[in-house]
Design an enzyme around this catalytic site. Sequence first.
Site, PDB file in Angstrom:
ATOM      1  N   CYS A  11       0.823  -1.204   0.000  1.00 26.25           N
ATOM      2  CA  CYS A  11       0.000   0.000   0.000  1.00 26.25           C
ATOM      3  C   CYS A  11       0.859   1.257   0.000  1.00 26.25           C
ATOM      4  CB  CYS A  11      -0.873   0.068   1.246  1.00 26.25           C
ATOM      5  SG  CYS A  11      -1.959  -1.333   1.444  1.00 26.25           S
ATOM      6  N   GLY A  37       0.692   0.195  -5.113  1.00 26.64           N
ATOM      7  CA  GLY A  37      -0.576  -0.535  -5.104  1.00 26.64           C
ATOM      8  C   GLY A  37      -1.427  -0.164  -6.288  1.00 26.64           C
ATOM      9  N   TYR A 251      13.422  -3.379  -3.838  1.00 23.99           N
ATOM     10  CA  TYR A 251      12.430  -3.475  -4.914  1.00 23.99           C
ATOM     11  C   TYR A 251      11.289  -2.464  -4.815  1.00 23.99           C
ATOM     12  CZ  TYR A 251       8.110  -5.113  -7.069  1.00 23.99           C
ATOM     13  OH  TYR A 251       6.926  -5.153  -7.759  1.00 23.99           O
TER      14      TYR A 251
HETATM   15  P1  AMP Z   1       9.506 -13.989 -10.322  1.00 25.69           P
HETATM   16  O1  AMP Z   1       9.283 -14.200 -11.757  1.00 25.69           O
HETATM   17  O2  AMP Z   1       8.336 -14.524  -9.524  1.00 25.69           O
HETATM   18  O3  AMP Z   1      10.808 -14.534  -9.826  1.00 25.69           O
HETATM   19  O4  AMP Z   1       9.517 -12.425 -10.048  1.00 25.69           O
HETATM   20  C1  AMP Z   1      10.714 -11.685 -10.111  1.00 25.69           C
HETATM   21  C2  AMP Z   1      10.413 -10.279 -10.520  1.00 25.69           C
HETATM   22  O5  AMP Z   1       9.385  -9.743  -9.713  1.00 25.69           O
HETATM   23  C3  AMP Z   1      11.625  -9.375 -10.368  1.00 25.69           C
HETATM   24  O6  AMP Z   1      11.816  -8.702 -11.593  1.00 25.69           O
HETATM   25  C4  AMP Z   1      11.263  -8.416  -9.257  1.00 25.69           C
HETATM   26  O7  AMP Z   1      11.628  -7.086  -9.586  1.00 25.69           O
HETATM   27  C5  AMP Z   1       9.772  -8.520  -9.121  1.00 25.69           C
HETATM   28  N1  AMP Z   1       9.318  -8.563  -7.711  1.00 25.69           N
HETATM   29  C6  AMP Z   1      10.026  -8.820  -6.607  1.00 25.69           C
HETATM   30  N2  AMP Z   1       9.239  -8.763  -5.505  1.00 25.69           N
HETATM   31  C7  AMP Z   1       8.004  -8.474  -5.926  1.00 25.69           C
HETATM   32  C8  AMP Z   1       6.753  -8.259  -5.256  1.00 25.69           C
HETATM   33  N3  AMP Z   1       6.638  -8.341  -3.940  1.00 25.69           N
HETATM   34  N4  AMP Z   1       5.672  -7.958  -6.019  1.00 25.69           N
HETATM   35  C9  AMP Z   1       5.776  -7.879  -7.360  1.00 25.69           C
HETATM   36  N5  AMP Z   1       6.932  -8.057  -8.047  1.00 25.69           N
HETATM   37  C10 AMP Z   1       8.042  -8.356  -7.348  1.00 25.69           C
END
Ligand code: AMP
Length: 469
Positions: A11, A37, A251
């Site tokens: 949020c 968000g 991030y």
């Molecule tokens: P994944 O494909 O599930 O390994 O997601 C990795 C990607 O998601 C990376 O490019 C990160 O920048 C991004 N990421 C990391 N944490 C989050 C989060 N909490 N919510 C959304 N995207 C994320």
Amino acid sequence: MGPFDKFHEECGIFGVFNHPEASNLTYLGLYALQHRGQESAGIVSSDGSALHVHKAMGLVADIFTEPVLKTLPGFSAIGHVRYSTTGSSQIKNAQPFVVSGGIGNVAIAHNGNLTNAMEIRKELESYGSIFQSTMDTEVIIHLMAISRERALLDRLMDALVRVQGAYSLLLMTEDTMIALRDPRGFRPLSIGTIDGATVVASESCAFDLIGAVFEREIEPGEIIYVDKKGVKSYKPFVPVKQSPCVFEFIYFARPDSIIFGKNVYEIRKELGRQLAREYPKEADIVIPVPDSGMPAAIGYAQEAGIPIELGLIRNHYVGRTFIEPKQSIRHFGVKIKLNPVREILRGKRVVVIDDSIVRATTGRKIIKMIRNGGAKEIHFLISSPPTRYPCFYGIDTPTKEELIANSHSMEEIREYITCDSLGYLSIEGLRHVVGGEQKPYCYACFDGRYPVEFPVRIPKPQMPLFYNL
Ligand code: AMP
């Protein structure tokens, strides 16, 4: 899930007190905080005698049209953007919450997660409280309502001593605004001024957009109380060890923001430099995963003395409204968002940088894309340690089992992603970059050491039916 159908929230909050353009400024502030968000947004304004509210599912710019903003008059306003991954039409969970009754009219907007909300809710329901939403935030309102204190701040304190976990909060009545951070300071919150009015935002990038002056961050455990007489600061909590969320740096926060005393971009770049020190590679080019890996890739390239190239180009106009056509031309996956530049990649040894791996689905697709683009060798480096544990304090993460680094070895992950080598920043390296031992942060998603415990549910078969026989 239980009464709180969404445990993990992301949020952003924004508030302004004593400005004739309060709701317009809040709209702009939320616009700058949209990355925190994208599921729902809401604004509550006060004209001194009543609260006006508008909340809807969707993006800030789509929800707050000119006619809608006209229905939000007054000199103060608070707003909220929210993201959650479950429930498509969870409008009842959109914030700010507005309640009226014994405590008067109060609006509340929350960033973070309360770890003992479920317990408190069960207790309150057993006394007859009726909850309107499945949000943990609502327990604060109920606790305030049953407080025997009269003044709003005292009622609030009565509630806050019961709740645990992460909360950066904004509250508003017809003639006051209250902003505060939990004693551990998990989530950021800053205070600024514009034309003599007070503004509060999750991140300082919101101040930049509206032309407000960033004054300072609200301290962990500090309560800011604003009314027509001015701004007062209280520190009513017994100090505890602080634990701001290090993942905000990695991030979540915007790179142009200042949070926890530091510029996010500079930290990310330094994480990239540290990565280069930990994983020097013989490579021709460094490629950022857009946009999440950009600052760290710049840092890596500078430290390693390897040129940075945009080997992946992002389509910036992919919206939520995009409809995937059926069958034959489907399965674009990540291609909708990214396209490799073959002329850059062909025959090269590349270092690809991203900020984190969650399930590794993105990484796998990206590495395959770069390989198909002609790269000869691919080293995938991550500017954070392996994400092994879910967050209970306000970052949306999947369950422990779904986090690939929790259930798989480094070699298994590398094989799955199909890169030639895989490297994660060390926790020590991360700690060093964000300020060393003397600067405490929450690293729970990496080391599983949760600063605030959360109630562990008894597995169903062992649960006794009656407790006090
Ligand atoms: P994944 O494909 O599930 O390994 O997601 C990795 C990607 O998601 C990376 O490019 C990160 O920048 C991004 N990421 C990391 N944490 C989050 C989060 N909490 N919510 C959304 N995207 C994320």
